[in-house]
Write an enzyme that holds these catalytic residues in place. Structure first.
Site: not given
Length: 815
Positions: A16, A298, A591, A727
């Site tokens: 390739h 972003h 932040c 459970h």
């Protein structure tokens, strides 16, 4: 004299683009003419002809030969023969094969297997699940003028100028540090663009102008590649198309189109810039599928902010337009043509999660206030952020106003954008991060000089001295907007106090009254010299995304070196602890993405952070998590974490904390549903797990569900008589719980007696639960289910309250 070397082609992926480019470059080092021959296909191509090599359709183990002649033919052949059996083997570096179904979960596997459906696995970059018909977002196609060209010389110059410009851009991008696979692809594209045969074909089309020549060349090359029997080589036609579009954009100045969505849909794109996502009617976007992208891009941040489920990097053939796709951004799954059973499964997930109430403010169980703010990229996000309960805007990324456009926004445009956010805030604080460009955020209209490592180059405030007028304009706009609310400014990438003083000087030039000025703490040097910087700044905000990246010298966009565990590594925690300690009384917030991870909130609260800012969609979950925390216990946890040796040690502490929840009743009325509608076993277990999470008894419904299924695969929990007792123990469990479902219609369960199940009792306990009481309850419950009278009473109880009373009297607190 012609010499020859024969060999079976050694690369599993065949010949390739990348290995072909390597072979070509190897051969060009010699004064020789080298011919590659595939004896299976009979095709041959000069080693200098990249597209010709691809067209030989060479597969793994195909019988191949290289013929060499010329002054250095013998030398070239010897070198190539040695290379092919040595270093060439490392040229085939396909990406790690996704582990089929690694994140799909057992239930989804079962549902899809029954329906005969498949799925693809990619990178989950924005949470949530959405479904809709695929709408393909293609790059724009330039209009190509037809007819004879009156200036063939000019057309030739234009074509070669475009080739040079695109080639330069590819090389520059390839030279940037980052993912080696991406670099290899770019280098392969650059090699394709230099293919003499392809360029020759384009030159043949110059009689109709340069754009027509490119169009002709692309058609020729695509046809050649698509004729290959190799799917991989067929996909390389997209590379040719990509190169052609880039050339045409250079020749015609074509601009991206705005995608017009016909209705609710899933947008599928090779990649999508933030501006193109912002231009979409997001109310119609149910999901986003990107061929490329990462969680910290972003576009991914935007998708999370908008609550758009997004999966990137899933391999597979292109989705046809209109094909219905489910995008599972929690698990990183793409499911084309999902079966109705899967829709029902996801519907339970959505319904139960919508039931989860969130407190109105961030408050720990012992009354410590944690202010929760939102990160936004622009004015349109402000309203939805406050609708999610944001108590302010902790990070307004102003750079989004500046990116993906031809010129910088003027003062008036900026003023209007800032004013809109402040008006939406209605007096709540808004922290505007001043222009943060460079690194991964270049401005096309203010090109920065190439840098060897742009992430360590002119980023953020380091760039201000180069273009101070741009900063002055932003400051003037901010100063005007401040009349509409509580606006504060923040400087990115600060490392030294002199940088703060420089911005204050610019403020003094353009502002009558200075605004509060803070700094991003995202450079390790700033964190380690904070007392000095705090004397110059009015407030501090920790940007953990970059801080952790620089602390570990690990590109956060490269999954092979950036680990999620870096966020809770003791090294990170010690830096955060130091920041809080040395803030010198200045308000300090956090932040980064770290703030939006609920399971890390105990550490952040324990380290002393009292203001956190995150994607708006994450705010409700943060409030729910805080309501279960005790600040004193969080501090004790943080102290132990700071003394840990590594991230595994911290993770163990977090798990132990989950295993020691505050005492709660094992079963309550809201854990019981007397008539549930579930068509399958998968739906029933999904409902039980989601119900526990909705009631705050489990932190992670997906992990709880998976734990239940792992136990279920070990042995069926159908105990007979139409009853099942699924459970598990799991760190996802906050509080030991017993949930009960009585089904309207029985479902197949694989029970010992072969009967379907219509009554389920789901017992879930924390993984590190050291108590034995729940084991005793489980044993007691199992014995009771052998009693026909107990079973009949449970099955015939008229209400959920009657079921609860029966369990409390017979199992939980028997006399």
């Amino acid at each position: 004299m012609t010499r020859e070397a024969a060999f079976p082609f050694p690369l599993p992926g065949g010949l390739h683009a990348r290995p072909a480019a390597v072979l070509r470059d190897r051969a060009l080092a010699f004064e020789a003419h080298c011919m590659f021959i595939n004896d299976r296909t009979g095709a041959r191509a000069p080693l200098g002809n990249l597209l010709g090599l691809l067209a030989t359709d060479t597969r793994h183990q195909d019988p191949c030969r290289i013929l060499a002649e010329g002054p250095e033919g013998e030398k070239a052949l010897a070198d190539l023969a040695e290379f092919i059996h040595g270093a060439f083997l490392a040229c085939d570096t396909p990406g790690e094969a996704a582990q089929p179904g690694a994140r799909a979960g057992i239930a989804i596997h079962r549902i899809l297997a029954r329906a005969g459906c498949a799925f693809r696995e990619g990178v989950p970059v924005a949470p949530g699940v959405g479904s809709g018909p695929a709408v393909l977002a293609h790059a724009p196609k330039a209009e190509i003028a037809q007819g004879p060209c009156l200036d063939p010389v000019g057309a030739s110059l234009a074509l070669h100028a475009a080739l040079a410009k695109v080639l330069g851009a590819l090389r520059a991008a390839a030279a940037q540090p980052g993912d080696p696979a991406r670099t290899a692809v770019l280098e392969a594209q650059a090699a394709m663009l230099q293919d003499e045969e392809w360029i020759g074909v384009m030159e043949e089309g110059l009689a109709h102008g340069a754009p027509a020549a490119v169009d002709w060349g692309v058609r020729w090359a695509r046809a050649r590649l698509l004729a290959s029997s190799s799917a991989y080589l067929q996909e390389r036609a997209l590379d040719v198309q990509d190169l052609g579009e880039r050339l045409l954009a250079e020749l015609t100045g074509a601009a991206p189109d705005v995608l017009d969505l016909p209705g609710p849909c899933v947008v599928v794109a090779h990649d999508l810039t933030p501006s193109r996502l912002l231009a979409l009617d997001r109310s119609l976007v149910r999901g986003l599928v990107l061929a490329e992208g990462a969680a910290t891009s972003h576009t991914a941040i935007l998708a999370r902010n908008f609550g758009i489920p997004c999966v990137a990097g899933a391999e597979g053939p292109a989705f046809p337009p209109g094909q219905r796709i489910t995008v599972d951004g929690d698990r990183g799954l793409l499911i084309p043509d999902p079966p109705p059973a899967l829709d029902a499964y996801y519907a339970i997930e959505a319904r139960e999660r919508s039931r989860r109430p969130a407190p109105q403010s961030g408050l720990t169980s012992d009354g410590v206030r944690i202010e929760l703010q939102a990160n936004i990229l622009g004015a349109p996000e402000a309203g939805p952020a406050f609708a999610c309960g944001a108590e302010g805007i902790g990070l307004f990324r102003s750079e989004m106003l500046f990116l993906d456009r031809e010129s910088a926004p003027g003062e008036e445009e900026q003023y209007q954008a800032y004013r809109q956010v402040l008006e939406a805030a209605e007096g709540r604080p808004v922290v505007l991060r001043l222009l943060d460009v460079g690194g991964d955020k270049p401005l096309p209209y203010l090109p920065l000089p190439p840098e060897v490592n742009p992430y360590l180059g002119r980023r953020g405030v380091r760039w201000y001295a180069v273009h101070p007028e741009l900063v002055r304009t932003q400051l003037r706009a901010a100063s005007r907007a401040a009349a509409h609310g509580d606006l504060r400014l923040m400087i990115p990438m600060v490392a030294e106090a002199v940088e703060i003083r420089a911005v204050r000087a610019l403020m003094a030039e353009v502002m009558r009254a200075p605004l509060p000025l803070g700094i991003m703490v995202e450079v390790p040097a700033a964190a380690l010299n904070l007392a000095s910087l705090a004397r110059e700044a009015d407030f501090l905000c920790v940007g953990t995304n970059d801080l952790v990246q620089y602390l570990f010298a690990a590109d956060r966009g490269d999954a092979r070196v950036a680990k999620a565990s870096h966020d809770w590594h003791p090294a990170t925690l010690r830096v955060l602890d130091r920041i809080v300690a040395e803030a010198s009384g200045r308000p300090v917030s956090l932040c980064g993405e770290m703030a939006g991870r609920p399971w890390l909130l105990p550490l952040l609260v324990g380290l002393g952070f009292r203001t956190l800012s995150m994607a708006p969609a994450l705010l409700p979950e943060a409030r729910r998590t805080l309501a279960h925390l005790d600040s004193g216990q969080c501090r004790a946890l943080a102290v132990r974490a700071l003394d840990s040796d590594d991230a595994d040690g911290v993770e163990t502490l977090l798990r132990e904390r989950a295993g020691n929840p505050q005492a709660a009743e094992l079963v309550t009325l809201d854990l019981i549903e007397a008539r549930a509608s579930c068509a399958t076993k998968e739906e029933a277990i999904k409902l039980l797990a989601e119900r526990m999470a909705a009631l705050g008894r489990a932190r992670d419904p997906l992990a709880l569900e998976e734990a239940a299924w792992e136990r279920e695969l070990t042995y069926a929990t159908g105990v007979g008589f139409g009853f099942a007792v699924p459970h598990c123990k799991s760190f996802a469990v906050e509080t030991p719980s017993l949930a009960v479902l009585r089904l309207a219609e029985p479902v197949e369960w694989g029970s010992l007696d072969g009967l379907p199940v219509d009554c389920l009792l789901f017992l879930a306990t924390p993984a590190d639960d050291g108590g034995q009481e729940h084991l005793r309850i489980f044993a007691r419950l199992a014995r009771k289910l052998m009693d026909e009278a107990f079973r009949d009473a449970l099955r015939s109880a008229p209400t959920s309250q009657a079921i609860l009373s029966h369990l409390l009297s017979q199992v939980i607190t028997p006399v």
